[in-house]
Enzyme design. Structure first.
Site, PDB file in Angstrom:
ATOM      1  N   LYS A 189       0.855  -1.179   0.000  1.00  0.00           N
ATOM      2  CA  LYS A 189       0.000   0.000   0.000  1.00  0.00           C
ATOM      3  C   LYS A 189       0.896   1.235   0.000  1.00  0.00           C
ATOM      4  O   LYS A 189       1.481   1.598   1.018  1.00  0.00           O
ATOM      5  CB  LYS A 189      -0.918   0.041   1.205  1.00  0.00           C
ATOM      6  CG  LYS A 189      -1.881   1.242   1.146  1.00  0.00           C
ATOM      7  CD  LYS A 189      -2.387   1.666   2.490  1.00  0.00           C
ATOM      8  CE  LYS A 189      -3.118   3.007   2.396  1.00  0.00           C
ATOM      9  NZ  LYS A 189      -2.216   4.139   2.043  1.00  0.00           N
ATOM     10  N   GLU A 263       9.998   1.034  10.804  1.00  0.00           N
ATOM     11  CA  GLU A 263      11.000   2.098  10.767  1.00  0.00           C
ATOM     12  C   GLU A 263      10.218   3.394  10.873  1.00  0.00           C
ATOM     13  O   GLU A 263       9.447   3.740   9.982  1.00  0.00           O
ATOM     14  CB  GLU A 263      11.825   2.020   9.477  1.00  0.00           C
ATOM     15  CG  GLU A 263      13.040   2.935   9.484  1.00  0.00           C
ATOM     16  CD  GLU A 263      12.778   4.249   8.796  1.00  0.00           C
ATOM     17  OE1 GLU A 263      12.583   5.264   9.512  1.00  0.00           O
ATOM     18  OE2 GLU A 263      12.764   4.274   7.563  1.00  0.00           O
ATOM     19  N   CYS A 297      13.024  10.930   7.442  1.00  0.00           N
ATOM     20  CA  CYS A 297      12.885  10.507   8.837  1.00  0.00           C
ATOM     21  C   CYS A 297      14.172  10.668   9.627  1.00  0.00           C
ATOM     22  O   CYS A 297      14.134  10.930  10.833  1.00  0.00           O
ATOM     23  CB  CYS A 297      12.395   9.061   8.902  1.00  0.00           C
ATOM     24  SG  CYS A 297      13.364   7.915   7.892  1.00  0.00           S
ATOM     25  N   GLU A 398       8.997  15.555  15.964  1.00  0.00           N
ATOM     26  CA  GLU A 398       9.380  15.460  14.560  1.00  0.00           C
ATOM     27  C   GLU A 398       8.503  16.401  13.739  1.00  0.00           C
ATOM     28  O   GLU A 398       7.281  16.288  13.732  1.00  0.00           O
ATOM     29  CB  GLU A 398       9.232  14.028  14.052  1.00  0.00           C
ATOM     30  CG  GLU A 398       9.722  13.849  12.631  1.00  0.00           C
ATOM     31  CD  GLU A 398       9.630  12.421  12.140  1.00  0.00           C
ATOM     32  OE1 GLU A 398      10.545  11.982  11.431  1.00  0.00           O
ATOM     33  OE2 GLU A 398       8.633  11.746  12.464  1.00  0.00           O
TER      34      GLU A 398
END
Length: 495
Positions: A189, A263, A297, A398
């Site tokens: 996906k 992750e 990331c 983040e």
């Protein structure tokens, strides 16, 4: 110097309505629903994408199961390798098209997306090599009698890959490689913001000889990802994305005891000592954040500069940042494009507003870009904040945008403690000429990657992943495919 040539508009976009790939066929969603994908630089409608739901996930999983139980799982390693090497060739041959799809869908400059060509081919060839290295062990055991024991390595089965939007084709290759090498099958996906290159990759898999149903691409929204996470016939989930979504996937997978690797997010420290080579460290510190508009990331979003060089370093960093060309992703000279979407832009701007309120000071940037070439897109100035305290929101959360927080430090002990004072642990950087300092920092930083006098380097043979809330499991490296294999113990009584 050879001027980069921008390729034509990909042929995939000649068709406005883009369907999923299930069982080797492009099919619409059973509901008939579709969603838009637009160019974040211009607002242009690129395609209407099939909005797969739980019922489409179910038929994709069934197709993957049928392909797995068919001849694929028993395909000889050399035959899987041969297919993967053909796929590597095809991906390289068509990478200009794949890179352009990502540029249009994500907004990343074409000069950046085309750089993924070498890595994509290398990943597929690396995993093709790993396909030939899957072996069990013969064990000299201590059981009574004359008993022989050995282990078999078998593919785990149907894998669900749920991908982020910040590196679409690279992530598709990274997720498919270990699946094909081990004899598993895949339901992928892609993120709803950037589905186009994954669909084209699925077509290339078929062209390379991957059997129908081995690679399936289900486009959709969050309900499709949730259905994959909880589906009882999915054996493993490989997820890359935010920590919050990763937590939801773990909860959804728990009742069926799926194997899961994740992750997740990061808030990576980038640490510059007074003896560093500033000519290298300054541009690297900037691009550790501003590459891909900060949508990485492992971006080095917390910059720690030793006190003795702090003022000089920040002056040089601000000057370099002001030279970064932000604009049209199709301009070969553009270094930073827009962020991926309006909601992402609004989220980043909210972080910037909050930083100003909490007392941080913008050294450069800090606003949405406007004017000709910017108004129709989601462009944010490369932004550096100084006077940032460790407790501030921009120092802890983040942001996933072009925002850098800068700090000063004095000693190794101090910076190690502050660098590790985060729930994340994905990437980190250290800039020093002192070998002892480099080793001490590499041992002390609690993160999955420590880059010394460099940043964001990747290689198919080197593992990548996180500590703490940045996830578990590693991608790349010789042990990556272990997460796609079951180990079976066999006992044979020879008496």
């Amino acid at each position: 110097m050879t001027m980069m040539t921008i390729p034509p508009r990909p042929a995939l976009l000649d068709t406005l309505q883009q369907d999923m790939l299930i069982g080797g066929q492009r099919v619409p969603a059973l509901s008939g629903k579709r969603f838009e994908t637009r160019n974040p630089a211009t607002g242009e409608l690129l395609a209407m994408i099939a909005q797969g739901g739980p019922e489409d996930v179910d038929r994709a999983v069934k197709a993957a199961r049928a392909a797995f139980e068919g001849p694929w799982r028993r395909t000889k390693p050399v035959d899987r390798q041969r297919i993967m090497l053909r796929l590597a060739d095809l991906v390289e041959q068509h990478f200009e098209e794949l890179a352009m799809l990502d540029t249009l869908d994500l907004g990343a400059p074409y000069s950046r997306t085309i750089m993924g060509k070498a890595r994509a081919g290398a990943l597929l060839r690396y995993y093709a090599g790993q396909a030939m290295l899957i072996t069990g062990d013969t064990i000299d055991n201590n059981a009574p009698g004359d008993v022989l024991s050995h282990t078999l390595k078998e593919p785990i089965g149907v894998v669900a890959a749920i991908n982020p939007w910040n590196g679409p084709i690279g992530m598709a290759v990274w997720k498919a490689g270990p699946v094909l090498a081990t004899g598993c099958t895949l339901v992928m996906k892609p993120a709803e913001q950037t589905p186009l290159s994954a669909l084209r990759f699925g077509e290339l898999c078929l062209e390379a000889g991957v059997p129908e149903g081995v690679i399936n691409i289900v486009t959709g929204l969050g309900d499709a990802g949730a259905a994959l996470s909880s589906h009882p016939d999915v054996d493993k989930i490989a997820f890359t994305g935010s920590t919050g979504v990763g937590e939801k996937i773990l909860h959804a997978a728990a009742p069926t005891m799926k194997r899961v690797t994740v992750e997740l997010g990061g808030k990576s420290p980038n640490i510059v000592f007074a003896d560093a080579d500033l000519d290298k460290a300054v541009p690297a510190a900037a691009m550790a954040v501003f590459a891909n508009a900060g949508q990485i990331c492992s971006a080095g979003t917390r910059l720690f500069v030793q006190s003795a060089i702090h003022d000089e370093f920040m002056e040089r960093l601000a000057a370099f940042t002001k030279t970064i060309k932000v604009g049209d992703p199709l301009d070969p000279t553009t270094q930073m494009g827009p962020v991926v979407s309006l909601p992402q832009m609004d989220k980043i701007l909210a972080f910037i507003d909050g930083a100003n309120t909490e007392g941080a000071r913008p050294l450069t940037g800090g606003a949405r870009m406007s004017g000709v070439g910017y108004d129709a897109g989601y462009f944010i100035e490369p932004t550096i904040f100084t006077h940032v305290a460790d407790h501030m929101t921009i120092a802890r959360e983040e942001i996933f945008g072009p925002v850098l927080s800068a700090f000063t430090f004095d000693t190794v002990e101090e910076v190690l403690a502050r660098a590790n004072a985060t729930e994340f642990g994905l990437g980190s950087g250290v800039w020093t000429r002192d070998l002892g300092t480099a080793h001490r920092m590499a041992r002390g930083i609690r993160a999955g990657s420590v880059w010394v006098n460099c940043y964001q380097m990747l290689d198919p043979a080197v593992p990548f992943g996180g500590y703490k809330m940045s996830g578990f499991g590693r991608e790349s490296g010789p042990h990556h495919i272990e997460d796609y294999l079951e180990t079976k113990a066999v006992w044979i009584n020879l008496d």
